[in-house]
Design a protein around this motif. Structure first.
Motif, PDB file in Angstrom:
ATOM      1  N   TYR A  53       0.820  -1.203   0.000  1.00  0.00           N
ATOM      2  CA  TYR A  53       0.000   0.000   0.000  1.00  0.00           C
ATOM      3  C   TYR A  53       0.859   1.261   0.000  1.00  0.00           C
ATOM      4  O   TYR A  53       1.031   1.940   1.006  1.00  0.00           O
ATOM      5  CB  TYR A  53      -1.011  -0.030   1.157  1.00  0.00           C
ATOM      6  CG  TYR A  53      -2.050  -1.095   0.877  1.00  0.00           C
ATOM      7  CD1 TYR A  53      -2.838  -1.014  -0.272  1.00  0.00           C
ATOM      8  CD2 TYR A  53      -2.204  -2.203   1.684  1.00  0.00           C
ATOM      9  CE1 TYR A  53      -3.755  -1.998  -0.595  1.00  0.00           C
ATOM     10  CE2 TYR A  53      -3.125  -3.189   1.371  1.00  0.00           C
ATOM     11  CZ  TYR A  53      -3.890  -3.079   0.228  1.00  0.00           C
ATOM     12  OH  TYR A  53      -4.792  -4.055  -0.100  1.00  0.00           O
ATOM     13  N   TYR A  74       1.206   4.804  -2.183  1.00  0.00           N
ATOM     14  CA  TYR A  74       0.332   5.570  -3.077  1.00  0.00           C
ATOM     15  C   TYR A  74       1.073   6.474  -4.037  1.00  0.00           C
ATOM     16  O   TYR A  74       0.553   6.874  -5.053  1.00  0.00           O
ATOM     17  CB  TYR A  74      -0.678   6.380  -2.240  1.00  0.00           C
ATOM     18  CG  TYR A  74      -1.364   5.505  -1.209  1.00  0.00           C
ATOM     19  CD1 TYR A  74      -2.174   4.451  -1.618  1.00  0.00           C
ATOM     20  CD2 TYR A  74      -1.151   5.684   0.146  1.00  0.00           C
ATOM     21  CE1 TYR A  74      -2.775   3.614  -0.688  1.00  0.00           C
ATOM     22  CE2 TYR A  74      -1.750   4.854   1.080  1.00  0.00           C
ATOM     23  CZ  TYR A  74      -2.559   3.829   0.659  1.00  0.00           C
ATOM     24  OH  TYR A  74      -3.141   2.991   1.565  1.00  0.00           O
ATOM     25  N   ARG A  75       2.288   6.835  -3.696  1.00  0.00           N
ATOM     26  CA  ARG A  75       3.066   7.714  -4.562  1.00  0.00           C
ATOM     27  C   ARG A  75       4.526   7.306  -4.489  1.00  0.00           C
ATOM     28  O   ARG A  75       5.015   6.930  -3.430  1.00  0.00           O
ATOM     29  CB  ARG A  75       2.948   9.178  -4.112  1.00  0.00           C
ATOM     30  CG  ARG A  75       1.731   9.914  -4.677  1.00  0.00           C
ATOM     31  CD  ARG A  75       1.763  11.395  -4.311  1.00  0.00           C
ATOM     32  NE  ARG A  75       1.899  11.621  -2.876  1.00  0.00           N
ATOM     33  CZ  ARG A  75       0.886  11.529  -2.013  1.00  0.00           C
ATOM     34  NH1 ARG A  75      -0.313  11.216  -2.437  1.00  0.00           N
ATOM     35  NH2 ARG A  75       1.078  11.747  -0.734  1.00  0.00           N
ATOM     36  N   ARG A  94      -5.755  -0.388  -3.354  1.00  0.00           N
ATOM     37  CA  ARG A  94      -4.797   0.702  -3.190  1.00  0.00           C
ATOM     38  C   ARG A  94      -5.370   2.026  -3.697  1.00  0.00           C
ATOM     39  O   ARG A  94      -5.239   3.065  -3.060  1.00  0.00           O
ATOM     40  CB  ARG A  94      -3.493   0.366  -3.919  1.00  0.00           C
ATOM     41  CG  ARG A  94      -2.409   1.387  -3.700  1.00  0.00           C
ATOM     42  CD  ARG A  94      -1.080   0.906  -4.218  1.00  0.00           C
ATOM     43  NE  ARG A  94      -1.147   0.544  -5.628  1.00  0.00           N
ATOM     44  CZ  ARG A  94      -0.107   0.083  -6.322  1.00  0.00           C
ATOM     45  NH1 ARG A  94       1.064  -0.084  -5.720  1.00  0.00           N
ATOM     46  NH2 ARG A  94      -0.228  -0.211  -7.576  1.00  0.00           N
ATOM     47  N   ARG A  95      -6.034   1.936  -4.851  1.00  0.00           N
ATOM     48  CA  ARG A  95      -6.658   3.144  -5.406  1.00  0.00           C
ATOM     49  C   ARG A  95      -7.688   3.692  -4.434  1.00  0.00           C
ATOM     50  O   ARG A  95      -7.760   4.883  -4.136  1.00  0.00           O
ATOM     51  CB  ARG A  95      -7.315   2.779  -6.744  1.00  0.00           C
ATOM     52  CG  ARG A  95      -7.461   3.899  -7.711  1.00  0.00           C
ATOM     53  CD  ARG A  95      -7.677   3.387  -9.143  1.00  0.00           C
ATOM     54  NE  ARG A  95      -8.660   2.313  -9.206  1.00  0.00           N
ATOM     55  CZ  ARG A  95      -8.448   1.111  -9.765  1.00  0.00           C
ATOM     56  NH1 ARG A  95      -7.270   0.828 -10.316  1.00  0.00           N
ATOM     57  NH2 ARG A  95      -9.394   0.199  -9.783  1.00  0.00           N
ATOM     58  N   TYR A 138      -7.937   3.107  -1.166  1.00  0.00           N
ATOM     59  CA  TYR A 138      -7.343   3.575   0.084  1.00  0.00           C
ATOM     60  C   TYR A 138      -6.734   4.966  -0.114  1.00  0.00           C
ATOM     61  O   TYR A 138      -6.791   5.812   0.781  1.00  0.00           O
ATOM     62  CB  TYR A 138      -6.286   2.597   0.591  1.00  0.00           C
ATOM     63  CG  TYR A 138      -6.816   1.241   1.027  1.00  0.00           C
ATOM     64  CD1 TYR A 138      -8.182   0.972   1.062  1.00  0.00           C
ATOM     65  CD2 TYR A 138      -5.953   0.229   1.416  1.00  0.00           C
ATOM     66  CE1 TYR A 138      -8.662  -0.275   1.451  1.00  0.00           C
ATOM     67  CE2 TYR A 138      -6.427  -1.015   1.813  1.00  0.00           C
ATOM     68  CZ  TYR A 138      -7.778  -1.264   1.824  1.00  0.00           C
ATOM     69  OH  TYR A 138      -8.243  -2.491   2.213  1.00  0.00           O
ATOM     70  N   ALA A 139      -6.156   5.203  -1.293  1.00  0.00           N
ATOM     71  CA  ALA A 139      -5.588   6.518  -1.572  1.00  0.00           C
ATOM     72  C   ALA A 139      -6.692   7.572  -1.542  1.00  0.00           C
ATOM     73  O   ALA A 139      -6.534   8.656  -0.962  1.00  0.00           O
ATOM     74  CB  ALA A 139      -4.887   6.509  -2.929  1.00  0.00           C
ATOM     75  N   GLN A 140      -7.841   7.237  -2.161  1.00  0.00           N
ATOM     76  CA  GLN A 140      -8.980   8.174  -2.136  1.00  0.00           C
ATOM     77  C   GLN A 140      -9.457   8.408  -0.713  1.00  0.00           C
ATOM     78  O   GLN A 140      -9.829   9.514  -0.327  1.00  0.00           O
ATOM     79  CB  GLN A 140     -10.132   7.623  -2.981  1.00  0.00           C
ATOM     80  CG  GLN A 140      -9.870   7.659  -4.482  1.00  0.00           C
ATOM     81  CD  GLN A 140     -10.836   6.763  -5.249  1.00  0.00           C
ATOM     82  OE1 GLN A 140     -11.791   6.235  -4.667  1.00  0.00           O
ATOM     83  NE2 GLN A 140     -10.592   6.578  -6.533  1.00  0.00           N
ATOM     84  N   GLN A 146      -7.711   8.205   2.017  1.00  0.00           N
ATOM     85  CA  GLN A 146      -6.776   9.074   2.732  1.00  0.00           C
ATOM     86  C   GLN A 146      -7.045  10.527   2.359  1.00  0.00           C
ATOM     87  O   GLN A 146      -7.065  11.416   3.222  1.00  0.00           O
ATOM     88  CB  GLN A 146      -5.312   8.723   2.425  1.00  0.00           C
ATOM     89  CG  GLN A 146      -4.381   9.505   3.330  1.00  0.00           C
ATOM     90  CD  GLN A 146      -2.900   9.427   2.970  1.00  0.00           C
ATOM     91  OE1 GLN A 146      -2.151  10.330   3.286  1.00  0.00           O
ATOM     92  NE2 GLN A 146      -2.466   8.368   2.314  1.00  0.00           N
ATOM     93  N   GLU A 147      -7.274  10.781   1.054  1.00  0.00           N
ATOM     94  CA  GLU A 147      -7.569  12.149   0.621  1.00  0.00           C
ATOM     95  C   GLU A 147      -8.832  12.676   1.286  1.00  0.00           C
ATOM     96  O   GLU A 147      -8.898  13.825   1.725  1.00  0.00           O
ATOM     97  CB  GLU A 147      -7.718  12.209  -0.898  1.00  0.00           C
ATOM     98  CG  GLU A 147      -6.366  12.252  -1.597  1.00  0.00           C
ATOM     99  CD  GLU A 147      -6.502  12.096  -3.112  1.00  0.00           C
ATOM    100  OE1 GLU A 147      -7.520  12.556  -3.666  1.00  0.00           O
ATOM    101  OE2 GLU A 147      -5.590  11.499  -3.711  1.00  0.00           O
ATOM    102  N   THR A 154       2.588   8.864   2.085  1.00  0.00           N
ATOM    103  CA  THR A 154       2.664   8.266   0.756  1.00  0.00           C
ATOM    104  C   THR A 154       2.380   6.771   0.793  1.00  0.00           C
ATOM    105  O   THR A 154       2.401   6.115  -0.230  1.00  0.00           O
ATOM    106  CB  THR A 154       4.072   8.466   0.169  1.00  0.00           C
ATOM    107  OG1 THR A 154       5.013   7.914   1.105  1.00  0.00           O
ATOM    108  CG2 THR A 154       4.372   9.924  -0.051  1.00  0.00           C
TER     109      THR A 154
END
Lengths: 493, 493
Positions: free
Chosen positions: B307, B309-310, B391-392, B394-396, B398-399, B418
């Motif tokens: 996981y 994200y960047r 992962r996609r 979870y990134a959203q 977090q945002e 990240t």
């Protein structure tokens, strides 16, 4: 600078890396694998450059002191994995088409660009042949695949969040209820599902018991002869293990001596493992009285009590206990399969809090994957059918073994058993004069017959010489054939 | 002879048994359950005879010092289980129709004759509500049930004897190959399936490591703050655990002091748990140099490195190691589900023999049931798809959490990350003057919001006050709502 053997020349750019090659003749890995592995690493690390010429098989074999066929096989494998390539008439070269991503061993690797068989395969695990008279082996052919497959699929098809979210550290509740019911039906026990903890087997249970029931340094009595993994599991968790000789009535507390300051005992009361005695009622009561007085605990290991062929079983030791001093261990290894890694403990109520707190910190070992399927398999009655079916078969197999034992010419003395999955075969006096049970086991192994010597089950010095003949896992014809082979092996001496 | 309270009379034949009733207010079991259980046992043991009159609810409540409603509920449950029956106008009696088989608690029980709900049911396990901001929680809704169900069914449908017979103690070979491939794809590691051991999770791996890699009494460094279960797992296996403070560059060997005689360290190099630093290359090399010189070992715990994200991840510590001094731990708990109880170790080749011998004695903890399905799930590419999808998401999430944090009025200071599945939210100076992170956690809990204080992760005295906000397992709306509740809870002070 290492001396370059003329046989190895011309090495070209490969020489420095190849000189670093070494093989360990005592290693678990085959010599071929060791060579493949090191050359592969040299290539991936860039120590062997793309296009570099590899030494000849003859030269490398000489340098490493291995046979040429070993090096040839290693080269074949490297070529088939795409690391090297043969060029007609001029030997073997490091492949010039290995993508950069693979060469940077620490970089991200793109699956699409890899050589076909990357990562390289190792020799597969080869299980021991499934042959008489492996002790404790079940018959994998009898496993109820169709039902099991259907139940697994059904349990996991529906998105029940309790399957994948936070789990009860004591196990899947419907399974624990089904186990309580099974114990009531088969062992006459009255326990509540709240007292049942699903485990991944004996090692898991012993870990919990050693940390929640006993304290490091406590002395625990075990049966002699007995189950080596039990002694190991107790000792590795810091307990002091004291073996006590069993006799025809099972474990005798008197034998341990009145002054022993043990905190408890681990027992197989239904059918002593491996000798087969049933612990008498008088001794059960004495043991229960002992732990009631001293505040100790008895661990009742009841791993295969379902396989009783004649007569009613004695009730579980736990059901005689009125003071919450008995912990019961059960298992699905014998009645279904050891690969499920599912067993259970029945704990006295006062221990539940402590065990729950311990599991919260330590973590759970038993997988939830099979638990809903097993719960369903039990409550539908399928498990009972399966046990009755295998029990009937195992009884027939024991009879076949005993009837075939007529061939043994009195070399071994087999006593039929009313329960269990193996027979104890004492070496007859004549044979005993010639060899120990360990020697007999070796002779049997040479003839392709697997037997365990009773000596293996003793922590101390064995005082009885016998072979253990597992019969449950094998067909009648196979058992008969193996008795013949065993007879020939022992008679030849 | 106990004094009989007039309120309890007339007790009839039930008095002696009832006088033996007791409740433990500190027990895990509810008072109601304790009463039900004891009365049930008295009936089954014959201490409360069939047809005997039970004391009045008021009398028993008085005697036990519990509320009358507790006794009434207990009586209701006993009646519904068929143990007791109400007679119009004259109170409660032990049922006169309980079959003899049930009364002989140690005898064999015939299922057909039992009261309907025998064995009695216990209160079900109630998992903590799945709510923000549980640290480490995954979203159970995302589990690929349909595929998983199909793969399990397929793997078990065919009678492959290697599924139910003797198993490789290192795990199902195709799964180990798939793991090697996964590590190559996701972590740029070059390891062989022969070096991979499938485990039932961290506790299993630590047990093996403590017994095969270290020796009892050895000192092992761990990160401070860090994972409490890791410290516990090392300590319970006889190792001496020495926490070393981490900083923005991760774990610093210098901090431990040059004289420390540790045999190794357990680290989370990819993303320090729980603070999130990535261990710098310089420190990695220093650690590798240290173990190469001292013959120690580094345990690399890489439980959620998928996981990210960047940016590209740093390679695994193990892939930098040229001296076979790193052991890598991976897990399927975060990328699939913790209930599978499947993780793995990658071991340096020289340790394989010892670990195999140890597992032969100790026994395997990891169930084989899910391993063929997981192998297929991995090699088909489904796992990679699942990881990319989650992962996609979870990134959203977090945002969404960071954007909602605008509501926090500066009470907490969130730093985007990240990687990982939670954020660290420091208490702002103003709030820190008013309360500790533990107090803030309690206020949040009162508002129905689950947060963990950073203090929980320290073995010693915390030097930083922060809340851990897990975001991966929860929808965006739920996260936003929970930030609002958290803000209100903290602002009210």
């Amino acid at each position: 600078m290492p001396t370059v053997d003329p046989l190895v020349a011309p090495l070209g750019s490969a020489d420095a890396a190849i000189a670093a090659l070494s093989v360990d003749r005592l290693g678990r890995q085959s010599l071929q694998h060791q060579i493949v592995r090191q050359i592969r690493q040299f290539i991936l690390a860039g120590r062997l450059r793309q296009g570099a010429r590899m030494p000849s098989t003859r030269g490398l074999a000489h340098e490493l002191g291995v046979s040429r066929i070993t090096v040839t096989l290693a080269y074949d494998q490297l070529a088939s994995e795409g690391y090297t390539e043969a060029r007609r008439g001029s030997g073997m070269y490091v492949c010039s088409t290995i993508p950069d991503e693979v060469l940077k061993a620490t970089g991200k690797v793109d699956a699409r660009k890899q050589p076909r068989s990357f990562p390289p395969r190792d020799e597969p695990f080869v299980p021991r042949p499934h042959r008489p008279f492996q002790v404790g082996a079940i018959d994998p052919e009898l496993f109820p695949h169709a039902t099991w497959s259907r139940l697994l699929a059904r349990a996991w098809r529906n998105p029940v969040s309790s399957l994948t979210g936070e789990a009860d550290s004591f196990g899947w509740r419907p399974l624990r209820s089904a186990i309580a019911r099974h114990l009531a039906d088969w062992r006459g026990m009255d326990c509540d599902s709240a007292e049942i903890v699903v485990t991944s087997g004996t090692a898991d249970a012993l870990d919990v018991i050693a940390h929640c029931v006993f304290a490091a340094g406590d002395t625990v009595l075990v049966e002699e002869p007995g189950y080596a993994a039990m002694r190991f599991g107790l000792a590795k968790n810091g307990l002091n293990v004291l073996p006590v000789r069993v006799d025809d009535e099972g474990f005798d507390l008197e034998t341990a001596g009145p002054r022993v300051k043990a905190k408890g005992a681990v027992l197989t009361p239904s059918r002593q493992f491996p000798l087969g005695a049933t612990l008498t009622l008088a001794r059960r009561l004495r043991l229960l009285d002992w732990v009631a007085r001293t505040g100790g605990y008895l661990i009742e290991d009841d791993f295969d009590s379902e396989y009783r062929y004649r007569g009613a079983p004695l009730p579980a030791l736990m059901s005689l206990d009125r003071n919450e001093r008995v912990i019961y261990l059960g298992s699905f290894s014998k009645i279904l399969s050891p690969t499920l890694r599912l067993g259970f403990m029945v704990l006295p109520m006062p221990l539940l809090d402590k065990v729950r707190a311990y599991l919260r910190l330590r973590g759970v070992a038993a997988s939830l994957v099979a638990q809903p399927a097993l719960a369903e398999f039990m409550s539908s009655g399928d498990l009972a059918v399966h046990i009755r079916r295998t029990r009937r078969l195992y009884a027939q197999r024991q009879e076949a073994l005993i009837s075939a034992a007529g061939m043994l010419d009195g070399l071994l003395e087999l006593v039929p058993s009313t329960a269990g999955m193996h027979l104890v075969a004492d070496l007859a006096p004549g044979l005993r004069k010639q060899m120990t049970d360990r020697v007999a086991t070796g002779l049997a192994a040479n003839a392709g017959v697997i037997v365990r010597p009773l000596a293996d089950y003793f922590a101390g010095r064995p005082d009885r010489s016998a072979l253990l003949l597992g019969f449950a896992g094998f067909g009648e014809a196979e058992l008969t054939r193996s008795v013949r082979l065993l007879t020939e092996a022992l008679r030849r001496q």
